[in-house]
Design a protein around this motif. Structure first.
Motif, short mmCIF file in Angstrom:
data_model
loop_
_atom_site.label_atom_id
_atom_site.label_comp_id
_atom_site.label_asym_id
_atom_site.label_seq_id
_atom_site.Cartn_x
_atom_site.Cartn_y
_atom_site.Cartn_z
N LEU A 91 0.80 -1.33 -0.17
CA LEU A 91 0.03 0.04 -0.05
C LEU A 91 0.81 1.06 0.06
CD1 LEU A 91 -2.77 -0.89 2.54
CD2 LEU A 91 -3.13 -0.59 -0.05
N TRP B 215 2.12 1.65 -3.52
CA TRP B 215 0.98 2.07 -4.28
C TRP B 215 0.90 3.59 -4.03
CZ3 TRP B 215 -3.75 4.03 -2.18
CH2 TRP B 215 -4.51 4.17 -3.34
N PHE C 142 1.36 6.47 -6.97
CA PHE C 142 0.12 7.24 -7.45
C PHE C 142 0.14 8.80 -7.20
CE2 PHE C 142 -3.77 9.69 -6.12
CZ PHE C 142 -4.81 9.07 -6.96
N LEU D 78 -3.12 -7.08 -4.08
CA LEU D 78 -3.97 -6.16 -4.26
C LEU D 78 -3.26 -4.76 -4.87
CD1 LEU D 78 -6.75 -6.62 -1.53
CD2 LEU D 78 -6.90 -7.26 -3.87
N SER D 79 -2.26 -4.31 -4.28
CA SER D 79 -1.57 -3.10 -4.40
C SER D 79 -0.73 -3.14 -5.87
CB SER D 79 -0.46 -2.80 -3.59
OG SER D 79 -0.96 -2.69 -2.19
N ALA E 218 -3.66 -2.38 -7.99
CA ALA E 218 -4.09 -0.99 -8.08
C ALA E 218 -2.82 -0.12 -8.76
CB ALA E 218 -4.16 -0.54 -6.59
N TRP F 79 -3.55 -0.43 -12.35
CA TRP F 79 -4.93 0.46 -12.80
C TRP F 79 -4.44 2.12 -12.72
CZ3 TRP F 79 -9.15 -2.26 -9.91
CH2 TRP F 79 -9.59 -3.45 -10.39
N ASN F 80 -3.42 2.46 -11.84
CA ASN F 80 -3.22 3.84 -11.98
C ASN F 80 -2.14 4.11 -13.13
OD1 ASN F 80 -4.55 4.71 -9.65
ND2 ASN F 80 -2.82 4.04 -8.19
#
Length: 121
Positions: A17, A20, A24, A102-103, A106, A109-110
């Motif tokens: 996280l 990520w 981001f 999951l990160s 993400a 997706w970013n």
């Protein structure tokens, strides 16, 4: 001594996280700066500077997240004590792997929209 151990274990468990969040922030701050400072049209090695930098940031984040995942998978890192084989270690291992997985999604997706959508568009 116990507080340091708790902090290290918590940072390792949420490492995916954290990576990520940094990815981001860097991707969208760079995009914003490229538009505000008007260097979004520049090219580097025949590729637009924004897609080039976003790709680099995204790949670095994917590698860092994969590292956290594989450290947890191999029972390495600060969350594991070789002298200890407690059930809490398994919980921390699976939690770390799940968060990192999951990160990873993400981060992809970013990165993809920042690559596909033209900057300042």
């Amino acid at each position: 001594m116990g507080d340091n151990d708790f902090i290290r274990k918590s940072l390792f468990m949420t490492g995916g996280l954290l990576v990520w969040a940094v990815q981001f922030t860097l991707v969208y701050v760079f995009n914003s700066l490229a538009c505000a400072r008007r260097f979004a049209g520049m090219e580097l090695m025949g590729i637009g500077i924004v897609p080039f930098v976003v790709t680099g940031i995204t790949l670095a984040a994917l590698l860092a997240t994969a590292l956290v995942f594989f450290l947890a998978l191999r029972r390495r890192g600060p969350a594991y004590d070789s002298r200890d084989d407690k059930p809490v270690n398994d919980f921390m291992r699976y939690t770390t792997m799940t968060i990192a997985g999951l990160s990873f999604v993400a981060i992809v997706w970013n990165g993809i929209p920042a690559l596909l959508v033209p900057p300042c568009g």
